[in-house]
Design an enzyme around this catalytic site. Structure first.
Site, short mmCIF file in Angstrom:
data_model
loop_
_atom_site.label_atom_id
_atom_site.label_comp_id
_atom_site.label_asym_id
_atom_site.label_seq_id
_atom_site.Cartn_x
_atom_site.Cartn_y
_atom_site.Cartn_z
N ASN A 1 -14.34 6.43 2.97
CA ASN A 1 -13.68 5.40 2.75
C ASN A 1 -13.06 4.67 3.72
O ASN A 1 -12.54 5.12 4.73
CB ASN A 1 -12.64 5.87 1.78
CG ASN A 1 -11.67 4.59 1.28
OD1 ASN A 1 -12.04 4.09 0.43
ND2 ASN A 1 -10.55 4.46 2.01
N LEU B 1 -0.69 3.83 0.07
CA LEU B 1 -0.22 3.62 -1.33
C LEU B 1 -0.99 4.59 -2.28
O LEU B 1 -2.30 4.89 -1.76
CB LEU B 1 -0.28 2.22 -2.07
CG LEU B 1 0.53 1.03 -1.15
CD1 LEU B 1 0.47 -0.14 -1.94
CD2 LEU B 1 2.00 1.58 -1.19
N ASP C 1 7.54 -7.22 5.79
CA ASP C 1 6.36 -6.94 4.80
C ASP C 1 5.90 -8.37 4.45
O ASP C 1 6.36 -9.47 4.46
CB ASP C 1 6.47 -6.07 3.62
CG ASP C 1 5.32 -5.24 3.36
OD1 ASP C 1 4.44 -5.85 2.54
OD2 ASP C 1 5.18 -4.04 3.76
N ARG D 1 -4.61 4.09 -3.37
CA ARG D 1 -5.82 3.55 -2.31
C ARG D 1 -6.63 4.70 -2.01
O ARG D 1 -6.05 5.72 -2.07
CB ARG D 1 -5.15 2.92 -0.72
CG ARG D 1 -4.00 1.91 -1.30
CD ARG D 1 -4.98 0.50 -1.63
NE ARG D 1 -5.97 0.05 -0.43
CZ ARG D 1 -5.53 -0.72 0.44
NH1 ARG D 1 -4.33 -1.21 0.58
NH2 ARG D 1 -6.61 -1.10 1.17
N ARG E 1 0.94 4.92 6.39
CA ARG E 1 1.31 4.83 5.18
C ARG E 1 0.43 3.93 4.19
O ARG E 1 -0.30 2.84 4.36
CB ARG E 1 2.37 3.40 5.49
CG ARG E 1 3.32 3.13 4.45
CD ARG E 1 3.61 1.57 4.06
NE ARG E 1 2.51 0.86 3.79
CZ ARG E 1 2.28 -0.40 2.85
NH1 ARG E 1 3.80 -0.95 2.76
NH2 ARG E 1 1.45 -0.62 2.47
#
Length: 502
Positions: free
Chosen positions: A179, A198, A293, A201, A196
């Site tokens: 991946n 999520l 962000d 993912r 980091r």
């Protein structure tokens, strides 16, 4: 042309005047961000900073490349396409995701070249590679040697912003195959960062499954500066039965060359600029953030696993790839605008009544979506709403959906707002859902990672959605429009005289 490396792509961009070299000293601390914001606002070129310094003025041995995908045109170029051909890539993805049975031998034969091309794009492994010209291990590992960018005031540490993170799960299932994902990485010290990612993912899913069956940390390789096809494959909604490496080969028209890492059991693009090899801890977590962000705000501090580097490999004279995230326009929002064209065939495959699908860049890439559709029956818009939220995991975090008829231009806010104001009742036509998955970075939601969604049905209403006689839209007669078109230039009036009627 096909691009074997980021340098190949840079050479073409420079030849076409879409990359500029800057020789003036520029700091990784805030200055690069400020320059990029100005370039993005005017669809400016990619930039190679050749004289890079850190916050103390210490020069770096590496140049820094920014704004690589700062326009839709450059995103399309990275995919070996023109902007108007991006939807064709989406059509290929839709076919590979769920090929429909052919209606006859001729159609079946037409499918064979596509399938053969995909099969032929399986990557090949080489024994030696430019990305391993230099190999640093042990005490030689030092992230201070990389010109890692500090993007916004008050951030706790420099941030690796364009890392292509390669992982592999613990099993042999397709979901545990290689991946590639983009997950930002906060620098902790000379050989540690924070990973980091999520929970939904691919890398995080590998990490979770790895921890269920293994005790040792998860191997990972971080590529900084790969060929454009590989970078873009990592952010594209490719089918689960296709690897990012395979799709990158499909984009570039040639097999990806991979090389075995030196200290972890993974493969990385042979022509990468820089590779960080190491392991993601299963139990060592650290506070990440706050960082600026894509919402335009600083995110909350959250804990993520620590990544420990076991080797840094790189090319001779490597180029460091960087970017920033902030309120649109930023590079992620431009990528979102380009990838929007890929999403349309995928979602139309499941819902052919959808005419257009638009993620406005100012909606922070995916938080707002406008869908135009050919409505056929009462409640049809609600079916499309639910489908949009659930069909592709990219839209799990879309908070606001607006559904309009096919006579409305989904990409024109004036047209959309007219439909909202004339075809909607605020009570009847708003659907609200509580406690749904939400990006944890969205502090507007009542709980971290959990919040509401709203969909607005701005379509014409059909019985039994309404008992009232529905209005008839004003439209000028076609022969009058044609007559004024013919005589406009002779009227002596200002403007181009283009008719407002579609």
């Amino acid at each position: 042309m096909s691009f074997s490396s980021m340098r190949d792509f840079m050479a073409l961009l420079e030849k076409e005047g879409k990359l500029v070299r800057v020789k003036e000293p520029v700091s990784t601390n805030l200055e690069m961000t400020e320059i990029q914001t100005r370039l993005l606002a005017e669809e400016g070129p990619a930039v190679l900073f050749e004289n890079v310094v850190d916050e103390t003025g210490k020069p770096s041995s590496m140049p820094v490349l920014v704004n690589l995908f700062g326009t839709v045109d450059r995103v399309a170029m990275g995919m070996n396409r023109k902007p108007e051909q991006l939807r064709e890539v989406g059509e290929t993805l839709a076919f590979l995701r769920q090929p429909e049975p052919p209606e006859g031998i001729r159609e079946a034969m037409g499918m064979l070249p596509v399938l053969k091309t995909v099969m032929n794009m399986r990557p090949k492994t080489v024994r030696s590679a430019p990305c391993q010209d230099i190999v640093l291990t042990g005490e030689d590992i030092n992230l201070d040697d990389l010109p890692i960018q500090t993007c916004w005031p008050g951030e706790p540490a420099p941030l690796i912003t364009w890392p292509l993170v390669v992982t592999k799960g613990p099993g042999n299932e397709k979901s545990d195959d290689f991946n590639l994902g983009i997950y930002r990485m906060q620098k902790l010290d000379k050989n540690k960062t924070i990973m980091r990612w999520l929970k939904h993912r691919g890398g995080a899913q590998h990490h979770q499954r790895w921890g269920q069956s293994k005790q040792e940390p998860l191997p990972a390789a971080i590529v900084i500066g790969a060929d454009p096809g590989t970078i873009l494959a990592a952010v594209t909604p490719i089918p689960d039965n296709l690897s990012e490496y395979q799709f990158a080969g499909l984009l570039s028209g040639k097999k990806q060359e991979l090389v075995d890492c030196k200290t972890v059991p993974l493969k990385v693009p042979a022509n990468s600029e820089i590779v960080l090899e190491g392991f993601v801890s299963l139990d060592d977590y650290a506070d990440e953030g706050p960082y600026g962000d894509h919402t335009g705000y600083y995110n909350s501090v959250e804990q993520f696993p620590v990544f420990t580097i076991t080797a840094i490999t790189m090319r001779k004279d490597p180029i460091y790839l960087s970017t920033f995230t902030g309120r649109p326009p930023d590079e992620p929002s431009v990528l979102g605008e380009a990838l929007n064209e890929l999403f349309i065939p995928l979602i139309q495959q499941q819902f052919p009544e959808i005419v257009d699908f638009w993620l406005p860049p100012e909606g922070c890439s995916y938080r707002i979506a406008v869908i135009s559709m050919k409505k056929a029956y009462a409640g049809h818009a609600k079916r499309v709403m639910m489908g949009a939220w659930s069909y592709l995991r990219q839209f799990m975090y879309t908070k606001f959906l607006i559904i309009v008829d096919d006579d409305i231009n989904a990409r024109d806010w004036k047209d959309v707002m007219w439909a909202v104001s004339t075809r909607m009742d605020p009570v009847r036509d708003i659907t609200m859902i509580e406690d749904t998955p939400i990006d944890y970075l969205d502090f507007a939601s009542p709980k971290s990672g959990l919040g509401g969604k709203v969909a607005m049905d701005a379509t014409n209403k059909l019985p039994p959605e309404t008992d009232r006689e529905w209005g008839e839209k004003i439209q000028m007669e076609r022969d009058v429009v044609d007559r004024i078109d013919k005589i406009w230039d002779s009227l002596g009036l200002p403007g181009n005289g283009k008719s407002i009627w579609s």
